[in-house]
Motif scaffolding. Structure first.
Motif, PDB file in Angstrom:
ATOM      1  N   MET A  33       7.200  18.425  16.886  1.00  0.00           N
ATOM      2  CA  MET A  33       7.594  19.392  17.485  1.00  0.00           C
ATOM      3  C   MET A  33       8.118  19.132  18.910  1.00  0.00           C
ATOM      4  SD  MET A  33       8.079  21.810  15.272  1.00  0.00           S
ATOM      5  CE  MET A  33       8.245  23.455  16.022  1.00  0.00           C
ATOM      6  N   SER A  34       7.595  18.058  19.595  1.00  0.00           N
ATOM      7  CA  SER A  34       7.938  17.851  20.811  1.00  0.00           C
ATOM      8  C   SER A  34       9.314  17.450  20.688  1.00  0.00           C
ATOM      9  CB  SER A  34       7.099  16.680  21.331  1.00  0.00           C
ATOM     10  OG  SER A  34       7.154  15.409  20.686  1.00  0.00           O
ATOM     11  N   ASN A  35       9.867  16.736  19.668  1.00  0.00           N
ATOM     12  CA  ASN A  35      11.102  16.421  19.603  1.00  0.00           C
ATOM     13  C   ASN A  35      11.992  17.676  19.454  1.00  0.00           C
ATOM     14  OD1 ASN A  35      11.922  13.434  18.957  1.00  0.00           O
ATOM     15  ND2 ASN A  35       9.950  13.607  18.199  1.00  0.00           N
ATOM     16  N   SER A  92       4.991  26.267  13.819  1.00  0.00           N
ATOM     17  CA  SER A  92       4.138  25.887  14.650  1.00  0.00           C
ATOM     18  C   SER A  92       3.080  25.193  13.965  1.00  0.00           C
ATOM     19  CB  SER A  92       3.454  27.133  15.358  1.00  0.00           C
ATOM     20  OG  SER A  92       4.391  27.725  16.179  1.00  0.00           O
ATOM     21  N   GLU A 148      -1.813  13.422  14.774  1.00  0.00           N
ATOM     22  CA  GLU A 148      -1.046  14.044  15.907  1.00  0.00           C
ATOM     23  C   GLU A 148       0.624  14.342  15.240  1.00  0.00           C
ATOM     24  OE1 GLU A 148      -2.577  15.295  18.792  1.00  0.00           O
ATOM     25  OE2 GLU A 148      -4.292  14.378  17.577  1.00  0.00           O
ATOM     26  N   ASP A 161       2.507  17.572  16.170  1.00  0.00           N
ATOM     27  CA  ASP A 161       2.810  17.726  17.664  1.00  0.00           C
ATOM     28  C   ASP A 161       3.871  16.792  17.986  1.00  0.00           C
ATOM     29  OD1 ASP A 161       0.802  19.673  17.818  1.00  0.00           O
ATOM     30  OD2 ASP A 161      -0.798  18.200  18.483  1.00  0.00           O
ATOM     31  N   LEU A 162       3.918  15.411  17.699  1.00  0.00           N
ATOM     32  CA  LEU A 162       5.013  14.829  17.973  1.00  0.00           C
ATOM     33  C   LEU A 162       6.158  15.289  17.399  1.00  0.00           C
ATOM     34  CD1 LEU A 162       3.425  11.202  17.314  1.00  0.00           C
ATOM     35  CD2 LEU A 162       4.104  12.144  19.653  1.00  0.00           C
ATOM     36  N   PHE A 216      11.587  20.591  20.549  1.00  0.00           N
ATOM     37  CA  PHE A 216      11.670  21.311  22.084  1.00  0.00           C
ATOM     38  C   PHE A 216      12.380  20.447  22.911  1.00  0.00           C
ATOM     39  CE2 PHE A 216       7.465  23.094  20.458  1.00  0.00           C
ATOM     40  CZ  PHE A 216       8.026  24.405  20.047  1.00  0.00           C
ATOM     41  N   ALA A 217      12.225  19.144  22.714  1.00  0.00           N
ATOM     42  CA  ALA A 217      12.922  18.189  23.732  1.00  0.00           C
ATOM     43  C   ALA A 217      14.578  18.378  23.448  1.00  0.00           C
ATOM     44  CB  ALA A 217      12.627  17.062  23.572  1.00  0.00           C
ATOM     45  N   THR A 234      13.462  14.902  12.230  1.00  0.00           N
ATOM     46  CA  THR A 234      14.271  14.075  13.220  1.00  0.00           C
ATOM     47  C   THR A 234      15.311  13.289  12.748  1.00  0.00           C
ATOM     48  OG1 THR A 234      12.382  12.537  13.000  1.00  0.00           O
ATOM     49  CG2 THR A 234      12.163  14.203  14.761  1.00  0.00           C
TER      50      THR A 234
END
Ligand SMILES: O=P(O)(O)OC[C@H]1O[C@H](O)[C@H](O)[C@@H](O)[C@@H]1O
Length: 545
Positions: A423-425, A409, A417, A420-421, A427-428, A384
């Motif tokens: 990868m949420s970036n 993945s 966590e 997951d955080l 996808f977002a 990020t």
């Protein structure tokens, strides 16, 4: 091949489609086709490639495939894999794909049993790296090697350092690798000043063994080694602490490295394609020959896909055609590489040489000038970090910047966590880039009408998403081969030679001519242009010369 692809009706069709493309928005393309995301997703080896968020309609994709047929992409792929001399300006075959052929494959090119030679070198590399890793190979004082320093530049540096960083999770805890590339003496200093010469092994890595930076660094490294080992250290010590990777045995022995300690490769391997050759020796020592073999097998699966798949389901061909669409027809100037993996933090730098040295050309194979835009500027940083630096310009600037998002993945190290955080970036971002935020959405959130335009995101920014389960040696090989073949596809459509680099040569020649003017106190700096003359004078005065 005599005809110019840019004069074809297929080319004109795409120009026509580009002219009317301004009105197309990804919101509409997704709105009118609820299955677009699944439909425009393809698999190559372990890589799932979602290209649905690209600015293309089915009509454009069909036209791009027709252009590929017109350019003879299929035939060119066959010619490359068969070892034809498609590097016409150097009259060489282009056979980096042979470096990852399995042992039982057959390929004879120009009378040479290529597979046998490749595996002979791989076996020697494997035996040597086993010895270094086990401690059987010792330095001059009998101590085991703790640090391997690769000295090389360009293709003899960028691949090894990228792969070493990418595969850190697989490396031996007993061995560290360092990489010296720049002729700036601070690079050599920083990479050696805290090392013990007795436990350091240098790999002098240079295809030509004639590169100024590498030979200068290697000479100074040898001085550093002999001075550090002290009295009595000479040629025997050099033999224990220096090995070479090169295609040029004469120059290696001329430098004073025993060719018994040389790992060869061949002129049909371009520097920027050379990581899977002996150039990868430092990586093999770090991760072991089995992981190195996994990486080669990964490359090979993508090679086979590229060689055999029909173009409409051929992932490197499709992504290469999309790049041509953006660059040549829609006028994009650059392409961002955004890996969501800290381990891939040198991947964009690696791809810069692969893509820009390959396709930074303005003359076609037949010597005529290209009348259209070729090679894009590739650049990027890992997510990020990039988000907090340059993504603003991608989201709301005025330029079209197609971007590749590469993610995994499963992380190599799972902590809380965090992944997951992370990868949420991932996808977002591709969602925000594609679909943006309309003025109505912004106003509905309560933003004042004066501020609202500043918070609108037009969206419609193209991205490709590449996901694999995890970053393994095989997946790394697949990713590299994917980009190699994307690059090849683009060069084929543009009818340029992606395998020479004459532009780099001029700078090398000029640097060698200039060098005496910087070091000699007598030679006046007068025969260059007025700007260079003045700059050299300033330099000399600041150096007290
Ligand atoms: O491996 P070497 O022969 O030392 O070459 C190192 C680099 O030098 C160059 O100038 C070329 O443009 C690169 O393609 C090459 O990778």
């Amino acid at each position: 091949m005599s005809e110019h692809v840019s004069d074809s009706t297929e080319w004109q069709t795409l120009q026509g489609q580009a002219e009317k493309f301004g009105a197309v928005h990804l919101r509409d393309l997704f709105g009118s086709d609820p299955k677009r995301g699944e439909r425009l997703t393809a698999q190559v080896a372990d890589l799932t490639v979602d290209y649905s968020k690209n600015l293309v309609t089915d009509e454009v994709l069909t036209a791009l495939l027709a252009l590929a047929d017109r350019a003879g992409l299929r035939e060119r792929i066959g010619a490359m894999f068969a070892g034809e001399h498609i590097n016409v300006t150097e009259d060489r075959a282009v056979l980096h794909t042979a470096l990852r052929l399995p042992r039982d494959a057959n390929l004879v090119v120009d009378g040479q049993d290529v597979v046998a030679e490749v595996h002979e070198v791989l076996d020697r590399m494997g035996a040597f790296s086993d010895k270094v890793r086990s401690g059987e190979w010792t330095g001059h004082t009998g101590q085991r090697i703790k640090t391997v320093v690769n000295i090389g530049i360009g293709g003899s540096d960028l691949g090894p350092v990228m792969a070493y960083e990418a595969l850190k999770a697989f490396k031996s805890p007993d061995i560290e690798c360092r990489f010296i590339s720049n002729i700036d003496p601070t690079d050599l200093y920083e990479k050696t000043h805290d090392l013990d010469p007795a436990t350091t092994l240098f790999i002098v890595c240079s295809k030509t063994f004639g590169t100024q930076e590498t030979l200068t660094n290697a000479t100074e490294a040898r001085n550093w080694l002999l001075a550090g080992l002290g009295d009595g250290a000479g040629a025997d010590a050099v033999a224990k602490h220096f090995v070479a990777v090169s295609t040029n045995a004469d120059r290696v022995s001329g430098f004073g490295i025993d060719t018994a300690n040389m790992f060869g490769f061949w002129d049909w391997v371009g520097g920027r394609y050379s990581l899977p050759s002996a150039v990868g020796l430092s990586v093999m020592i770090a991760v072991g020959k089995e992981h190195f073999a996994d990486m080669l097998a990964g490359y090979h699966t993508v090679d086979e896909h590229f060689r055999t798949q029909p173009l409409e389901s051929n992932v490197p061909a499709l992504l290469g055609l999309l790049n041509v669409w953006y660059d040549t027809f829609l006028g994009a100037q650059s392409h961002a590489i955004l890996p969501y993996s800290q381990y891939l933090h040198r991947f964009a730098a690696y791809l810069q040489q692969l893509t820009m040295e390959s396709n930074g050309k303005s003359v076609r194979l037949d010597g005529s000038p290209a009348s259209f835009q070729t090679g894009e500027v590739f650049w990027g940083e890992p997510g990020t970090n990039g988000q907090h630096a340059f993504y603003q310009l991608i989201h709301q600037g005025t330029k079209m910047i197609p971007a590749d998002f590469i993610g995994f993945s499963k992380p190599n190290h799972d902590i809380g966590e965090m992944h997951d955080l992370f990868m949420s970036n991932f996808f977002a971002q591709t969602g925000a880039l594609a679909f943006g935020r309309s003025i109505d959405q912004v106003l509905a959130e309560g933003t004042s009408p004066e501020i609202a335009p500043h918070r609108v995101m037009q969206g419609n920014h193209p991205t490709t998403t590449i996901i694999a389960e995890s970053l393994t040696p095989a997946v790394l090989g697949q990713l590299i081969a994917l980009y190699e073949h994307i690059t090849f596809t683009q060069g084929t459509i543009w009818q340029i030679n992606s395998f020479d680099q004459w532009g780099v040569e001029l700078g090398k020649v000029m640097a060698n001519q200039l060098a005496p003017k910087l070091t000699s106190s007598s030679a006046p700096a007068q025969d260059d242009d007025s700007s260079t003359n003045a700059l050299i004078k300033l330099y000399r005065s600041q150096r007290g010369r």
